[in-house]
Design an enzyme around this catalytic site. Sequence first.
Site, PDB file in Angstrom:
ATOM      1  N   ARG A 261      89.046  82.447   3.792  1.00 11.68           N
ATOM      2  CA  ARG A 261      87.788  81.954   4.384  1.00 11.68           C
ATOM      3  C   ARG A 261      86.617  82.365   3.493  1.00 11.68           C
ATOM      4  O   ARG A 261      85.670  81.632   3.315  1.00 11.68           O
ATOM      5  CB  ARG A 261      87.630  82.514   5.785  1.00 11.68           C
TER       6      ARG A 261
ATOM      7  N   ASP B 284     100.844  79.993  12.690  1.00 13.09           N
ATOM      8  CA  ASP B 284      99.964  79.982  13.862  1.00 13.09           C
ATOM      9  C   ASP B 284      99.177  78.682  14.006  1.00 13.09           C
ATOM     10  O   ASP B 284      98.959  77.969  13.032  1.00 13.09           O
ATOM     11  CB  ASP B 284      98.967  81.158  13.793  1.00 13.09           C
ATOM     12  N   GLU B 285      98.786  78.444  15.226  1.00 15.10           N
ATOM     13  CA  GLU B 285      97.744  77.474  15.587  1.00 15.10           C
ATOM     14  C   GLU B 285      97.942  76.060  15.028  1.00 15.10           C
ATOM     15  O   GLU B 285      96.986  75.416  14.611  1.00 15.10           O
ATOM     16  CB  GLU B 285      96.368  78.007  15.156  1.00 15.10           C
TER      17      GLU B 285
ATOM     18  N   TRP C 102      99.820  88.697  17.786  1.00 17.36           N
ATOM     19  CA  TRP C 102      98.358  88.747  17.713  1.00 17.36           C
ATOM     20  C   TRP C 102      97.694  88.297  18.994  1.00 17.36           C
ATOM     21  O   TRP C 102      96.609  88.738  19.318  1.00 17.36           O
ATOM     22  CB  TRP C 102      97.845  87.933  16.525  1.00 17.36           C
TER      23      TRP C 102
ATOM     24  N   TYR D  96      91.575  93.545  15.961  1.00 23.31           N
ATOM     25  CA  TYR D  96      90.828  92.530  15.233  1.00 23.31           C
ATOM     26  C   TYR D  96      89.516  93.110  14.728  1.00 23.31           C
ATOM     27  O   TYR D  96      88.566  93.269  15.472  1.00 23.31           O
ATOM     28  CB  TYR D  96      90.652  91.263  16.096  1.00 23.31           C
ATOM     29  N   PHE D  97      89.502  93.398  13.444  1.00 27.87           N
ATOM     30  CA  PHE D  97      88.319  94.030  12.871  1.00 27.87           C
ATOM     31  C   PHE D  97      87.222  93.010  12.556  1.00 27.87           C
ATOM     32  O   PHE D  97      86.182  93.379  12.021  1.00 27.87           O
ATOM     33  CB  PHE D  97      88.701  94.838  11.618  1.00 27.87           C
TER      34      PHE D  97
ATOM     35  N   TRP E 214      89.759  88.914   9.599  1.00 29.41           N
ATOM     36  CA  TRP E 214      89.508  87.496   9.306  1.00 29.41           C
ATOM     37  C   TRP E 214      88.091  87.376   8.777  1.00 29.41           C
ATOM     38  O   TRP E 214      87.188  88.071   9.249  1.00 29.41           O
ATOM     39  CB  TRP E 214      89.701  86.666  10.577  1.00 29.41           C
TER      40      TRP E 214
ATOM     41  N   GLU F 295      85.865  84.608   8.358  1.00 26.28           N
ATOM     42  CA  GLU F 295      84.964  83.458   8.549  1.00 26.28           C
ATOM     43  C   GLU F 295      83.502  83.883   8.394  1.00 26.28           C
ATOM     44  O   GLU F 295      82.682  83.165   7.829  1.00 26.28           O
ATOM     45  CB  GLU F 295      85.144  82.854   9.948  1.00 26.28           C
TER      46      GLU F 295
HETATM   47  C1  TNX Z   1      92.974  83.322  14.933  1.00 21.43           C
HETATM   48  S1  TNX Z   1      95.068  85.416  14.311  1.00 21.43           S
HETATM   49  C2  TNX Z   1      93.604  83.048  13.732  1.00 21.43           C
HETATM   50  C3  TNX Z   1      92.813  83.025  12.497  1.00 21.43           C
HETATM   51  C4  TNX Z   1      91.354  83.228  12.769  1.00 21.43           C
HETATM   52  C5  TNX Z   1      91.188  84.328  13.790  1.00 21.43           C
HETATM   53  C6  TNX Z   1      89.782  84.720  14.065  1.00 21.43           C
HETATM   54  C7  TNX Z   1      95.703  84.133  13.767  1.00 21.43           C
HETATM   55  C8  TNX Z   1      97.105  84.179  13.495  1.00 21.43           C
HETATM   56  N1  TNX Z   1      94.953  83.013  13.596  1.00 21.43           N
HETATM   57  O1  TNX Z   1      93.041  81.831  11.802  1.00 21.43           O
HETATM   58  O2  TNX Z   1      90.717  83.564  11.583  1.00 21.43           O
HETATM   59  O3  TNX Z   1      91.778  83.908  14.998  1.00 21.43           O
HETATM   60  O4  TNX Z   1      89.697  85.894  14.826  1.00 21.43           O
END
Ligand code: TNX
EC number: 3.2.1.52
Length: 774
Positions: free
Chosen positions: A175, A343-344, A410, A435-436, A485, A487
């Site tokens: 990011r 993820d996601e 997570w 989560y820092f 993370w 961002e």
């Molecule tokens: C979730 S934690 C994500 C990241 C994001 C983060 C922001 C994870 C496996 N995926 O892509 O940066 O939240 O807190």
Amino acid sequence: MKIANKGLLLLVLIVSIMSCTKTKVFTESDIHIIPKPVELQLQKGVFEFTKNTQIVATNSFQEKIAKQFSEKFDTAAGFNLQIVKETPDKNFIQFLTNSAFASEAYELSVTNTKITITANENAGFLYGLETVRQLLPEAIESSTLVTNQDWVIPNLEVKDQPRFQYRGLHLDVSRHFFKKDYIKKTIDRLAMHKMNVLHLHLVDDQGWRIEIKKYPKLTEVGAWRVDQEDKHWNARETSDPKEKGTYGGFYTQEELKELVAYAASKSIEIIPEIEMPAHVTSALAAYPELGCFNKQVAVPSGGVWPITDIYCAGKESTFEFLENVLLEVIDIFPSKYIHIGGDEATKTNWKVCPHCKKRMKTEGLDDVEELQSYFVKRMEKFINSKGKKLIGWDEILEGGLAPEATVMSWRGVKGGVEAAKQGHDVIMTPGTHCYFDHYQGPQNEEPLAIGGFTPVSKVYQFDPVVEEMTHEEAKHVLGGQANLWSEYITTEQHSEYMIFPRLAALSETLWSPKELRNWKDFSLRLPSLFKRYENLNINYAKSAYLVTANTSVNLENKTVSLTLQNEFPNADIRYVFGTDELNEKATKYTQPIELTETTIVKASLFSNNKPMGKIITDTIKFHKAVAHKVEYKVPYSEKYQGAGEFNMVNTLRGTKNFHDGQWQAWLGENMEVIIDLDTEQEIKEVSVGALENQGPDIYFPTVVAVFISNDGKTFEEVGKIERAFQKNAGATLKDFTLKFDKRSARFVKVKATCLEKNPRGGGAWLFIDEILIN
Ligand code: TNX
């Protein structure tokens, strides 16, 4: 006895008295090691480092760590410690190998004449030396010469070993890109905290950061995005794929190999993460054919949600590409693990893509969840065939876990619990504690962050083993990790700010025995570490020093009682009112302060009679509604109860952190409250405090209307404010203030209308913190 001899005796006496007074007597409270060692026995006497102290090193690893240790003396003390192969008679440090020791364990023995570190492998020697480093005065970390300093450490015996074998930090270099030298610094600091894994998040939508020789466009195209850094992360526009990206960067394979070797010299393993099947827009921008519909996309400059542009799981060529990429990755990173993300992924394309549909049919897969599981299992087979193990985020549980996979939990700990139940290894990284990228102090005082609230005390409560696990399941918990993370993190200074001192808390939760964990004891050791951070030029957060204010109202005498607090137990908090200066004459806070009128309070934590950290200034604003009864026509959400039934009239304002305990909220419903002023009062202004944060679906009210009454039954509208929906990327505070000609009333009804249609779908939240009547 001759006169001359007498003189000599006197001289010897004076010198020995002088050296005696120089000898510091250490007590337990002088030992500030973090993470706390398993066993430490203090003994009488000290070992003094002098220019004649030698370090006996018998292999190259020992030589390296000895050299770095010696360099600290060179800079701070003005002499260096000679590194030798033969053991001298006295005044030396030695490393002894004992193969009976557990991996990473060490024993440290300090006597007047020598320091012995016993271990069976490199890590133990390093950790022993890191402990010696923390026994030394903080000045040893200085980057300039320190005079008038004795370089002594107490005689003692330490027996130490970690509770967990996996102690990690994750850095998101996608990011925002961070240079190789910053990664090296971070490696040094990890070793200082006895951490042993650096998880590098090398791939994400917004940037591909690792050179892959077979696919040069991954970095030619994928590592660069159109620069929109001036805009909020979630307000950046979709770029035109034809526009050349200029913002970004990547590591060459040579640079990564250099980092791997550097980390190994500090007993740290770098685990590379190559995301799949989602969080890969950067790769699709370089090679559109990797997606289901060959769509040409640009590397996004900011937030992407939901993530629908993902690798095609139907085409064979996707797997061929990923295997080729991983071959090069494996060649760079000798780590036992390869992280494949997972993820996601929003799998809407997979549902309609002919290749994916065909794959599901031929493989007998019922849905796209099973298709992702197929994807991961296939990658696992490949990774295993190269002698490596796969790690994935907890989404890899969905649709069935790959047979050998290790799960990184997570989304809380439940993925980890589930994986352990299925007999899989687990690394715990729950958002709540690890989560820092979350805030660590009151949000109005902190640099912009993604959200959440994870102060250092919360990190300290983290435990990777959770109650619902059986003893057998707990054995699968390898350890824990913090995730940073990026961002919202664009600079090294900001990255340091988010990591420290939370990493110190994490290191103790992962290293020290659970029984030894004690927040108060830790907080007493922290200031010494802070001095080390300062000497090392680490931009650590002082958020834990911030004092926060809380109020409770007294309905009978209409007063507000103010409490001041801090994360630390028995904190020395002092305060003054109004414009007085906050200095050593300030009042020590011992009990809640009763207030009857608008008051400015300045407060801070004190150390040695001086304010430390930031001084907070709070205006406790009295208005006609303070400490009066509030009737709720529509109950507030159980999730956001704020300060309860007097939330709206307690003088305390909410911050941009919607979890700060000052916000009351309604989901898809309006706020309607009636405030009873007890007697008829003259009023001419009503103000309603609201929060907007569209990321988590919090919207300003569209209408705020005020009504008055004298009997509490029939109300007359005195005015309203209307505000149409506007797109807004960050968290914003706003008072909706209605002014009108002076009226006399006992009851004031306030109605705030919730946004009817959440543009993101789902319900809209309405957040209110205070209703001010004047
Ligand atoms: C979730 S934690 C994500 C990241 C994001 C983060 C922001 C994870 C496996 N995926 O892509 O940066 O939240 O807190």
